[in-house]
Scaffold this motif. Sequence first.
Motif, short mmCIF file in Angstrom:
data_model
loop_
_atom_site.label_atom_id
_atom_site.label_comp_id
_atom_site.label_asym_id
_atom_site.label_seq_id
_atom_site.Cartn_x
_atom_site.Cartn_y
_atom_site.Cartn_z
N LYS A 118 0.82 -1.21 0.00
CA LYS A 118 0.00 0.00 0.00
C LYS A 118 0.86 1.26 0.00
CE LYS A 118 -3.85 0.22 2.25
NZ LYS A 118 -4.88 0.22 3.31
N ASP A 119 2.08 1.15 0.49
CA ASP A 119 2.95 2.33 0.57
C ASP A 119 3.94 2.39 -0.60
OD1 ASP A 119 4.43 0.14 1.27
OD2 ASP A 119 5.38 1.04 3.04
N TYR A 120 3.59 1.73 -1.71
CA TYR A 120 4.49 1.67 -2.87
C TYR A 120 3.68 2.00 -4.11
CZ TYR A 120 8.20 -0.16 -5.92
OH TYR A 120 9.19 -0.29 -6.86
N THR A 229 9.66 -7.70 -9.80
CA THR A 229 10.64 -7.19 -8.83
C THR A 229 10.18 -5.93 -8.11
OG1 THR A 229 11.73 -5.93 -10.59
CG2 THR A 229 12.57 -8.15 -10.15
N ALA A 230 9.06 -5.37 -8.51
CA ALA A 230 8.61 -4.09 -7.94
C ALA A 230 8.06 -4.27 -6.52
CB ALA A 230 7.54 -3.48 -8.84
N GLY A 231 8.69 -3.59 -5.57
CA GLY A 231 8.17 -3.56 -4.21
C GLY A 231 8.27 -4.85 -3.44
N VAL A 232 9.09 -5.80 -3.88
CA VAL A 232 9.23 -7.08 -3.18
C VAL A 232 10.67 -7.25 -2.73
CG1 VAL A 232 7.32 -8.23 -4.37
CG2 VAL A 232 9.60 -8.28 -5.39
N ASP A 233 10.85 -8.02 -1.66
CA ASP A 233 12.18 -8.26 -1.12
C ASP A 233 12.99 -9.20 -2.01
OD1 ASP A 233 11.60 -6.64 1.08
OD2 ASP A 233 10.73 -8.33 2.19
N ALA A 234 12.31 -10.16 -2.60
CA ALA A 234 12.97 -11.11 -3.50
C ALA A 234 12.11 -11.25 -4.75
CB ALA A 234 13.14 -12.47 -2.82
#
Length: 448
Positions: A118-120, A229-234
């Motif tokens: 939500k913050d991305y 890859t957007a907004g994810v740790d992996a």
Amino acid sequence: MNFIIKRRCFATLGMAFILALALVLQVPFASKAEAAADPLGVKAKSAILIDFNSGQILYEKNADKVYPPASMTKMMTEYLVMQALHAKKITWDTKVSISDYAYQVSQNRSFSNVPLKKDYQYTVRELYEAMAIYSANGATIALAEKVGGTEKNFVDLMNKTAKKFDMTHAQYINSSGLENVDLGKFAPYGDANGSNKLSARDIAKLAYHIIHDYPEALQISKIPLKNFTAGVDAPIQMVNWNYMLPGFGENMAKFTYDGVDGLKTGHTDLAGYCFTGTVNRDGHRLISVVMGTSSDAQRFEQTRALFDYGYQQFTEKTIAKKNQVIKGQKAVSVHNGKKDQVAVAFGAAYKTSIASGEQVSSDYKVVLNRSKLNKDSSLEAPVKKGEKIGYVTISPKGKSQYGYLYNDNNKIPVVAAEQVDRSNWFVRLFKGIGSLFGSIFSWIAGLF
């Protein structure tokens, strides 16, 4: 007395035997009738096969029966996002915020999803790829809200567009294809058990428009694997649910079909396994829809059967070439031109699918645009080469199939085959004088 009873028993047994025999004999005849009606025996609730270039319907089964389309719903969302991109209302780099609705749906990994934050803020391209490749529901909802303001507004646009495309049975209630029982309080339309409803013919029309209007959509739908890859740790590997695409390796080789580049799968418990496929071989493109198959594998097996039927049983033939003069068609008179008439030609190329081994001739029916003509059915000079002056309806004479996806699929623009310049004022003056004297002499001759 016993004799009467025995006679009745034998009569009853005889009647039962006759009825049983009739039932047994009926089975082969029913099977033959069904086989004649359905030469492929496609194992799906409904199906349709379209020749894209001509719009011909090569096969159909229950094509107008309405069923839930599951994630094939997203094809309309894809179309409307592409439309917004072309209208420059958004760009591929436009940032998209995530609502509580899109966020909560995206967290449910039992659905097709990439988890959104939500913050991305995500780009339109990132969300579109997640939708078109991985069938991500949260990403789809986020795009619908971006284009429509709210999903409810977007659904209204979906239904309006469906009406424009003559998708006569289409009823959209959400942008993703999930059922209302899954969306719960977020469902924009319908009751607790509601779902989108479309026919195979409706979906084929939508697929036709996607490919015709925005062919670049296929450049994304044909991607077999891509990392999100957007907004994810992996990175999250997005595996395309369309296993007929090349690029999956040996494990999926049994499904791969050369030339497939789209378009959309769908599955829910209510809808079964569905697939809208498209394949292009040397410019000959087919579109297929299967709805309500019983397994993941079966939707691709049945699509393969349709594609094989289209390519093996039909041959694409060029009926008309662009700028080719239409044989047997009278030239059109030209008023005040350096030439008195102009030949007519096809304004576009036209191909048709014919049963393999069949020789097909065609009838041409030319209709001129009355708004282009004078009262005497002549064109007013100047006439430009390639100027559209009407259309021609092509009616192939050969083995009849199921008609066309749209009634105007077999209409081709008719154009002027050459340029006819306007004659100068001096020539026009003498032609006018000659015409006047001709009229006077005709009047005088009529008196005698």
